[in-house]
Write a protein that holds these residues in place. Structure first.
Motif, PDB file in Angstrom:
ATOM      1  N   ILE B 346       0.841  -1.353   0.108  1.00 36.96           N
ATOM      2  CA  ILE B 346       0.267  -0.645  -0.139  1.00 36.96           C
ATOM      3  C   ILE B 346       0.576   0.513   0.083  1.00 36.96           C
ATOM      4  N   SER B 347       1.911   1.467   0.614  1.00 37.89           N
ATOM      5  CA  SER B 347       2.534   2.090   1.408  1.00 37.89           C
ATOM      6  C   SER B 347       3.259   2.849  -0.816  1.00 37.89           C
ATOM      7  N   SER B 401      -5.212   3.630  -0.311  1.00 40.52           N
ATOM      8  CA  SER B 401      -5.459   3.177   1.199  1.00 40.52           C
ATOM      9  C   SER B 401      -6.811   2.263   0.873  1.00 40.52           C
ATOM     10  N   ASN B 405      -6.816  -1.197   2.237  1.00 38.44           N
ATOM     11  CA  ASN B 405      -7.163  -1.934   3.104  1.00 38.44           C
ATOM     12  C   ASN B 405      -7.987  -3.461   2.604  1.00 38.44           C
TER      13      ASN B 405
END
Lengths: 338, 416
Positions: B346-347, B401, B405
């Motif tokens: 994700i980052s 995100s 998630n």
């Protein structure tokens, strides 16, 4: 660009009250002038291999420093891009911006800048490869045009093509150096900017005959130095240093003869007032009595500055044209020094 | 007999002396101080800007932008507003972010797995790739890719004439030039036209129809698979369904294309440049490649770490069941490794999206180039444009995100 913005924002956040007065005192206390210049445009402002800056705009900064300190080398140059120049000036990163900047209404009013005068009358033009066989800008329908973003040229270009009912592909570029890479690499068909800048770029190409500057001038671009709003005394100093250089050319004062002319009063009272041999005119603006002598002696008059940096004998090779004195049929004109 | 519970009387002093309340008191006090500091900073900024004569306003967004943008997916000309220019830039940002995330992931997974290869040369080449890309700033890679594209490929004018130096590739359909690559574009003789949504975006009905039929086909195909699975569960015999599954996905779209009169619009040299076809500008290609390669190096390391986190016993167990290395990786290792891989992935997606704001270095007009570049410069509204820009990037990042998630929650270990 964002870093410059952040500096401005942080400055705006923490400084209470106005810190933008008495620029002259700040400059005197600092011991040198901070001058905003182009990131590298031959003839106007560019560093040599020793890191020494020279050029038409640089010479204005040197004349200003000579007027204040009697030393034309008391200048620190801050190269700024077209995008961040106004923010940097407004946030106080430098005292004066001499970066072939066009004087426009909204920059004067909305951006809160004070233009000190016009030291170069320019106009936007187009440069193309000679082998393209294009002789007029009206033949550029469908062309890719390289353009520096964040300049008035971008708006003029859009208007020119829209009014003439032509299409084009804008290739936005951040600096003159990148523009050259793209234009010389033929990633665009035409390069547009002020005609003086085109001449400088053409001269820097190494084979100027391969490129032609098209005859159309699609805008008025009066270029000049500027300071931020809020300090009229500082604006007056900047304005009258520029005027002094113009008056010097008009009166025949050169770097060679100005010291001698200042040694004793001459027949011409305007020369005497300018060089400080008559009256106390320098006190009115807070400069030393012989400020104009230092500026003219160390940098030269307007005509000398033009000839040394961008005149016909330099690689840039610009004729005086409209930038000749009003007495010679040009537009360069200074109010009387009295 | 029952003892009444001790009545507690609350006094103001207990806020400080009672350990039950003290920590709360201190936190609230710190919060109030922090809010005061922030509000002082904000009011001071606004006041100083007012002193400079620059109040915070947004009216400039509705003025004509007066500049042109080369890559625009929605209708835009120099008379459109700054707001619309910002929107064009936003779409360009999203294009490069989405393209970049997809290619970076694909490249990253391949490289990460190959770096663990038992073939010495393959493993070392992949190590070189990772070390080369992640140890040089991404800005340099962007500029480098752009320089390569400009210097390597032929100019449009070299395609001209009888004995042209350059020619189009792939049956005269693809033109690769130093300005960009022109691909054939899908066109329709009797298309359905466009529909305008709130006058903001024009959506091609042909595309929508194609998409709907494709999705329906996939759903039907999945239904066939489920039925086959059920039959297999019940009878132990799997009916032959794969030809039907492929047919329901492929044939209806083909029929639609035929009905709409599908043909390919080929690029053609007209005047200075090629006309027609889909034009991928070199600025987009350079930015896309550089961001993908750069981020792929980080993703490769994440993938490698994820795989190595799975104990060797899993592999040995899979081998002992008779699985070959390929299926072992796909069926046993990767599904477990994903749980380790996704959170740091994700980052990387967020990084890629934020790095796309370096686009202006090659003249790609993303939202930093339009709203945060030309608009900022032409209107002189630094604070407003930069705040809007931050808001936009915040929204994009939070959306990424949220989606990731959600995906993470579908693959993580289900504890029952």
């Amino acid at each position: 660009m964002k870093i410059k913005f952040l500096i401005a924002a942080v400055a705006a956040t923490f400084i209470t009250g106005s810190a933008y007065s008495a620029t002259l005192d700040d400059v005197m206390a600092r011991g040198h002038l901070e001058c905003g210049v182009s990131t590298g445009l031959p003839g106007f402002a560019s560093p040599d291999d020793q890191g020494v800056w020279s050029g038409f705009d640089v010479d204005y900064c040197r004349a200003l420093a000579a007027a204040i300190f009697g030393d034309s080398n008391a200048v620190k140059y801050n190269p700024v891009s077209t995008k961040n120049r106004f923010t940097a000036l407004a946030s106080g990163e430098f005292d004066v911006l001499a970066r072939n900047t066009t004087w426009t209404y909204s920059r004067d009013t909305d951006l809160k800048q004070t233009f000190l005068g016009i030291n170069f009358y320019d106009g936007q033009g187009f440069m193309v490869r000679a082998d393209l066989g294009v002789s007029s800008a009206t033949e550029l329908d469908g062309a890719s045009v390289c353009i520096q973003t964040g300049t008035t040229t971008e708006l003029n270009l859009a208007d020119f093509f829209r009014v003439n009912g032509m299409s084009y592909e804008p290739v936005p570029i951040e600096t003159n150096a990148e523009a050259q890479e793209q234009f010389f690499g033929q990633a665009c068909d035409a390069y547009t900017t002020d005609r003086s800048g085109l001449a400088a770029t053409r001269a820097a190409s190494g084979n100027p005959d391969d490129y032609v500057v098209l005859p159309e001038v699609i805008s008025k671009e009066p270029l000049g130095p500027l300071v931020r709003h809020g300090d009229d005394q500082w604006a007056d100093i900047g304005r009258w240093v520029l005027n002094a250089l113009i008056i010097a050319e008009e009166k025949g004062l050169t770097s060679a003869n100005v010291r001698e002319m200042a040694s004793a009063p001459t027949n011409d009272p305007e020369i005497n007032r300018l060089l400080g041999t008559e009256g106390a005119y320098a006190d009115m603006v807070g400069l030393p009595n012989d400020w104009a002598v230092h500026a003219i002696e160390q940098v030269g008059n307007y005509g000398e500055i033009f000839a040394n940096n961008i005149g016909p004998d330099t690689p840039i090779g610009l004729a005086r044209g409209v930038n000749d004195l009003w007495t010679n049929g040009g537009l360069i004109y200074a109010p009387p020094y009295r | 007999m029952t003892e009444a519970p001790l009545k507690k009387t609350f006094t103001i002093g207990m806020l400080l002396y009672d350990t039950r309340y003290r920590s709360m008191t201190i936190q609230i006090f710190a919060l109030v101080c922090f809010m005061l500091l922030v509000s002082w900073l904000i009011s001071n900024t606004i006041q100083n800007l007012e002193t400079l004569g620059k109040g915070v306003e947004l009216w400039f967004l509705f003025e004509p932008a007066s500049y042109d943008i080369n890559q625009k997916l929605i209708e835009y000309d120099s008379r459109s507003t700054h707001l619309r220019a910002a929107f064009v830039g936003l779409i360009n940002t999203l294009i490069v972010a989405i393209l970049g995330c997809i290619t970076a992931t694909v490249l990253g997974i391949i490289i990460g797995i190959l770096r663990l290869s038992r073939n010495w040369i393959v493993a070392k080449i992949m190590t070189c790739w990772v070390e080369m890309f992640r140890n040089v700033p991404v800005l340099l890679w962007i500029v480098f890719f752009m320089a390569i594209l400009i210097e390597t490929f032929p100019t449009p004018s070299s395609f001209r004439g009888e004995n042209a130096e350059s020619s189009l590739l792939l049956w005269e359909s693809v033109a690769v030039t130093n300005r960009g690559t022109y691909l054939p574009e899908p066109l329709f003789h009797n298309g359905l036209g466009d529909v305008s949504i709130f006058g903001v975006v024009d959506v091609s009905l042909d595309f929508v129809a194609f998409l709907i039929i494709l999705v329906v086909g996939i759903l039907v195909s999945n239904f066939l698979k489920k039925r086959a699975d059920a039959t297999q569960q019940a009878t132990g015999r799997r009916p032959l369904v794969w030809p039907y599954r492929i047919a329901v996905i492929v044939i209806p779209p083909l029929i639609l294309l035929y009905v709409l009169g599908f043909y390919l619009g080929l690029p053609e040299l007209k005047g200075f440049n090629f006309k027609g076809g889909i034009y991928l500008r070199n600025s987009l290609i350079a930015l896309w490649l550089a961001l993908s390669c750069y981020t792929s190096a980080f993703i490769a390391e994440i993938v490698r770490a994820g795989i190595m986190a799975i104990s060797k016993g899993q592999t040995e167990a899979a081998y002992s069941l008779g699985l070959r290395p390929g299926p072992t990786m796909n069926l046993v290792i990767l599904p477990q490794a994903l749980r380790v891989i996704i959170p740091p992935l994700i980052s990387q997606f967020l990084n890629l999206t934020k790095n796309s704001s370096l686009a202006i270095s090659v003249g790609y007009m993303d939202i930093t180039g339009t709203l945060g570049g030309i608009t900022l410069n032409q209107t002189g509204r630094e604070l407003e444009t930069i705040l809007l820009l931050m808001l936009v990037f915040l929204s994009i990042s939070l959306s990424i995100s949220a989606v990731m998630n959600w995906y993470n929650s579908t693959v993580k270990i289900k504890e029952r």
